[in-house]
Scaffold this motif. Structure first.
Motif, PDB file in Angstrom:
ATOM      1  N   PRO A  82     -26.838  -1.411  -8.367  1.00 26.58           N
ATOM      2  CA  PRO A  82     -27.760  -0.336  -8.532  1.00 26.58           C
ATOM      3  C   PRO A  82     -28.278   0.228  -7.464  1.00 26.58           C
ATOM      4  O   PRO A  82     -29.336   1.067  -7.510  1.00 26.58           O
ATOM      5  CB  PRO A  82     -28.744  -1.810  -8.544  1.00 26.58           C
ATOM      6  CG  PRO A  82     -28.497  -2.978  -8.624  1.00 26.58           C
ATOM      7  CD  PRO A  82     -27.400  -2.964  -8.430  1.00 26.58           C
ATOM      8  N   LEU A  83     -27.640  -0.467  -6.387  1.00 28.29           N
ATOM      9  CA  LEU A  83     -27.817  -0.290  -5.002  1.00 28.29           C
ATOM     10  C   LEU A  83     -27.524   1.710  -5.040  1.00 28.29           C
ATOM     11  O   LEU A  83     -27.521   2.575  -4.847  1.00 28.29           O
ATOM     12  CB  LEU A  83     -27.621  -0.429  -3.736  1.00 28.29           C
ATOM     13  CG  LEU A  83     -27.682  -0.323  -2.704  1.00 28.29           C
ATOM     14  CD1 LEU A  83     -27.374  -1.307  -1.378  1.00 28.29           C
ATOM     15  CD2 LEU A  83     -25.984   0.208  -2.141  1.00 28.29           C
ATOM     16  N   THR A  84     -26.153   1.306  -5.312  1.00 24.76           N
ATOM     17  CA  THR A  84     -25.041   2.655  -5.657  1.00 24.76           C
ATOM     18  C   THR A  84     -26.088   3.558  -6.660  1.00 24.76           C
ATOM     19  O   THR A  84     -25.524   4.896  -6.286  1.00 24.76           O
ATOM     20  CB  THR A  84     -23.307   2.221  -5.800  1.00 24.76           C
ATOM     21  OG1 THR A  84     -23.017   1.129  -4.375  1.00 24.76           O
ATOM     22  CG2 THR A  84     -22.889   3.533  -5.337  1.00 24.76           C
TER      23      THR A  84
ATOM     24  N   GLY B 225     -32.570  -2.825  -6.172  1.00 23.86           N
ATOM     25  CA  GLY B 225     -32.111  -4.110  -7.170  1.00 23.86           C
ATOM     26  C   GLY B 225     -31.563  -5.684  -6.844  1.00 23.86           C
ATOM     27  O   GLY B 225     -31.652  -6.857  -7.807  1.00 23.86           O
ATOM     28  N   LEU B 226     -32.098  -5.950  -5.700  1.00 24.88           N
ATOM     29  CA  LEU B 226     -32.022  -7.408  -5.465  1.00 24.88           C
ATOM     30  C   LEU B 226     -33.029  -7.653  -6.272  1.00 24.88           C
ATOM     31  O   LEU B 226     -33.028  -9.680  -6.594  1.00 24.88           O
ATOM     32  CB  LEU B 226     -32.459  -7.459  -3.845  1.00 24.88           C
ATOM     33  CG  LEU B 226     -32.751  -8.959  -3.444  1.00 24.88           C
ATOM     34  CD1 LEU B 226     -30.939  -9.786  -3.227  1.00 24.88           C
ATOM     35  CD2 LEU B 226     -32.891  -9.105  -1.994  1.00 24.88           C
TER      36      LEU B 226
ATOM     37  N   ASN C  25     -18.062   2.256  -7.842  1.00 25.56           N
ATOM     38  CA  ASN C  25     -17.411   0.933  -7.532  1.00 25.56           C
ATOM     39  C   ASN C  25     -18.134   0.219  -6.352  1.00 25.56           C
ATOM     40  O   ASN C  25     -18.834   1.191  -5.537  1.00 25.56           O
ATOM     41  CB  ASN C  25     -16.538   0.892  -7.962  1.00 25.56           C
ATOM     42  CG  ASN C  25     -15.860   1.362  -6.876  1.00 25.56           C
ATOM     43  OD1 ASN C  25     -15.487   1.785  -6.157  1.00 25.56           O
ATOM     44  ND2 ASN C  25     -14.706   3.355  -7.238  1.00 25.56           N
ATOM     45  N   ARG C  26     -17.788  -0.905  -5.918  1.00 18.46           N
ATOM     46  CA  ARG C  26     -18.133  -1.349  -4.475  1.00 18.46           C
ATOM     47  C   ARG C  26     -17.995  -0.572  -3.636  1.00 18.46           C
ATOM     48  O   ARG C  26     -18.751  -0.402  -2.334  1.00 18.46           O
ATOM     49  CB  ARG C  26     -17.623  -2.485  -4.692  1.00 18.46           C
ATOM     50  CG  ARG C  26     -18.238  -3.754  -3.573  1.00 18.46           C
ATOM     51  CD  ARG C  26     -18.524  -5.022  -4.218  1.00 18.46           C
ATOM     52  NE  ARG C  26     -16.918  -5.984  -3.817  1.00 18.46           N
ATOM     53  CZ  ARG C  26     -15.583  -5.925  -2.723  1.00 18.46           C
ATOM     54  NH1 ARG C  26     -17.046  -5.491  -1.377  1.00 18.46           N
ATOM     55  NH2 ARG C  26     -14.947  -6.401  -2.276  1.00 18.46           N
TER      56      ARG C  26
ATOM     57  N   GLY D 202     -28.099   0.250 -14.799  1.00 15.37           N
ATOM     58  CA  GLY D 202     -28.347   1.262 -13.933  1.00 15.37           C
ATOM     59  C   GLY D 202     -28.908   2.198 -14.192  1.00 15.37           C
ATOM     60  O   GLY D 202     -29.110   3.150 -13.505  1.00 15.37           O
ATOM     61  N   GLY D 203     -29.296   1.796 -15.656  1.00 17.94           N
ATOM     62  CA  GLY D 203     -30.751   2.832 -16.000  1.00 17.94           C
ATOM     63  C   GLY D 203     -31.465   2.920 -15.149  1.00 17.94           C
ATOM     64  O   GLY D 203     -32.777   3.705 -14.789  1.00 17.94           O
ATOM     65  N   MET D 204     -31.836   1.831 -14.910  1.00 21.42           N
ATOM     66  CA  MET D 204     -33.637   1.448 -14.040  1.00 21.42           C
ATOM     67  C   MET D 204     -32.900   1.450 -12.605  1.00 21.42           C
ATOM     68  O   MET D 204     -34.460   2.417 -12.107  1.00 21.42           O
ATOM     69  CB  MET D 204     -33.359  -0.132 -13.939  1.00 21.42           C
ATOM     70  CG  MET D 204     -34.705  -0.899 -13.431  1.00 21.42           C
ATOM     71  SD  MET D 204     -34.719  -2.133 -13.632  1.00 21.42           S
ATOM     72  CE  MET D 204     -33.195  -3.394 -12.646  1.00 21.42           C
TER      73      MET D 204
END
Length: 464
Positions: free
Chosen positions: A142-144, A48-49, A373-374, A192-194
């Protein structure tokens, strides 16, 4: 109606505006890192970065942004570093003077390791590396999602490897994204879908396809099939339920086609046994299509196995080389109450009843894209070194009330160690002979490395 235009100066926490006044006067540089300090999963799938860099850091600061930020922040009660922001505009064309390094996207990295580092490249505005924490740390989302999706993929793949003749052929479409309506925003649906599409290729979240194309060069990242919903079935009335299903078969039933019917609008077992497995059975078989039955209420594990058993009784099954039954002409997709726990239970039950995991796919909505969440992976960004004068000094925190929040110190990178192949984050000066996994991905407004989604997917396929 006036839309709010993006202003990168204001994409921060209020208190960040005052930090330029708080560093020691001889500070000339700043180095920070992002890591998962632990969490639900013992590893993270970094992703996601690139989206963040292309979407946000590529937008230059302008004088109109400075004017807006000055008015807002001073009225808000914060000091404003107009000279610093004008320096960025005048000397850097508005692009932020930072270097960002990161591990490759899609790589599975054990928690406790730095995933991203950011360093200021202009001593006049050294504070900028910390100022953009909010922007960069949003990689947590995105990472999570990618990490959770990856972990579920491993569970499903394990079941397929035990019970299927074609695990690799089956896995790409075993977890379908149903999350578009359950997220907080259109942007969340896209991001999120990506992230889910790093691991799977099934989605009903259309925005994820647009994001994957725009930010990861994927012409078509995912696929779907025609499917009914309760409104399209119940619009025929209770007495017309079979006619609704027959209409689906006639509109979408073609050789080798795949389509899905929700079957619990009234009485799931009656629909499966008397309609699909009774009055419609021969038409389904003659169509040459595969019809996917969707139970959508009740206990997921109970209703999934009841549906599979009823379809087996009606349509029969074949036994594969591993000794597990595979349904003929039909499959099941379960999309209500689906999460990692219910998926595990359903797969266990299928195996115990002698059925292959081939027979079922899962639709996952809010639990996939929204119920994170984070803190799911305990993501944090911390400063670890400052340049004072000509000397880099370690910066860290070590709260006695919470050792888990101890931060790293020094200028860091993440390496694969030569002796044992283990991934570890080390001080740069201590890492001789180790493979540096990080690479510069962004420098002073320019994307240095750009990955296509297919490359990211290939990395994520390598199990840790």
């Amino acid at each position: 109606m006036q839309n709010i235009e993006y202003n990168i100066i204001l994409d921060t926490d209020s208190y960040k505006a005052s930090h330029f006044l708080q560093y020691p006067p001889d500070t000339r540089g700043l180095f920070a890192y992002i890591e998962s300090r632990g969490g639900l999963y013992p590893q993270t799938v970094f992703f996601g970065l690139q989206y963040i860099l292309k979407r946000y850091l590529s937008q230059p600061v302008t004088m109109s942004m400075i004017d807006e930020a000055e008015v807002l922040l001073t009225a808000h009660g914060e000091p404003f570093n107009r000279a610093g922001w004008e320096h960025i505009v005048n000397c850097h064309g508005g692009m932020l003077p930072v270097e960002i390094r990161a591990v490759p996207e899609g790589m599975v990295i054990p928690t406790g390791n730095a995933l991203v580092t950011v360093e200021s490249t202009d001593s006049e505005v050294f504070w900028i590396a910390s100022y953009i924490e909010d922007i960069l740390l949003r990689v947590w989302y995105p990472l999570t999602v990618a990490t959770q999706s990856w972990a579920i993929k491993q569970r499903i793949l394990h079941a397929l490897e035990r019970t299927s003749d074609d695990p690799q052929g089956q896995i790409p479409f075993k977890l379908h994204d149903f999350g578009a309506r359950g997220v907080s925003s259109l942007e969340s649906a896209g991001i999120g879908g990506m992230a889910h599409l790093v691991n799977f290729m099934g989605t009903d979240t259309v925005e994820s396809l647009r994001y994957a194309k725009a930010y990861y060069n994927a012409p078509m990242a995912g696929y779907s099939i025609p499917a009914s919903e309760h409104s399209t079935i119940t619009s025929w009335g209770g007495e017309g339920e079979m006619a609704a299903y027959r209409n689906m078969i006639r509109k979408f039933g073609r050789p080798d086609a795949l389509f899905a019917c929700v079957a619990d609008s009234y009485d799931l077992m009656r629909a499966v046994e008397e309609m699909f497995g009774g009055g419609l059975k021969e038409e389904i078989i003659r169509s040459g299509a595969m019809i996917v039955i969707r139970p959508d209420s009740g206990d997921p594990a109970t209703m999934a196995i009841k549906t599979v058993l009823a379809l087996d009784a009606a349509f029969g099954s074949v036994t594969n080389t591993k000794g597990f039954k595979v349904l003929q002409y039909t499959r099941v997709i379960y999309g209500d109450g689906i999460n990692e726990s219910s998926i595990r239970q359903i797969l266990m039950d299928l195996s115990e009843w002698g059925f292959s995991a081939d027979n079922i796919a899962f639709g996952m909505g809010g639990a996939l894209l929204q119920q994170v969440n984070r803190d799911t992976q305990r993501m944090a960004m911390k400063t670890s070194s400052v340049l004072r004068g000509d000397v880099w000094l370690d910066v860290f925190k070590d709260p006695i009330t919470d050792p888990g929040k101890r931060s790293k110190k020094g200028r860091l990178s993440t390496y694969r160690c030569a002796a044992d192949g283990v991934v570890r984050t080390l001080l740069v000066e201590d890492a001789a002979d180790h493979e540096d996994l990080m690479r510069t991905v962004w420098r002073n407004g320019h994307l240095v490395v750009e990955d296509d989604l297919e490359v990211v997917r290939e990395r994520a396929m390598l199990r840790s």
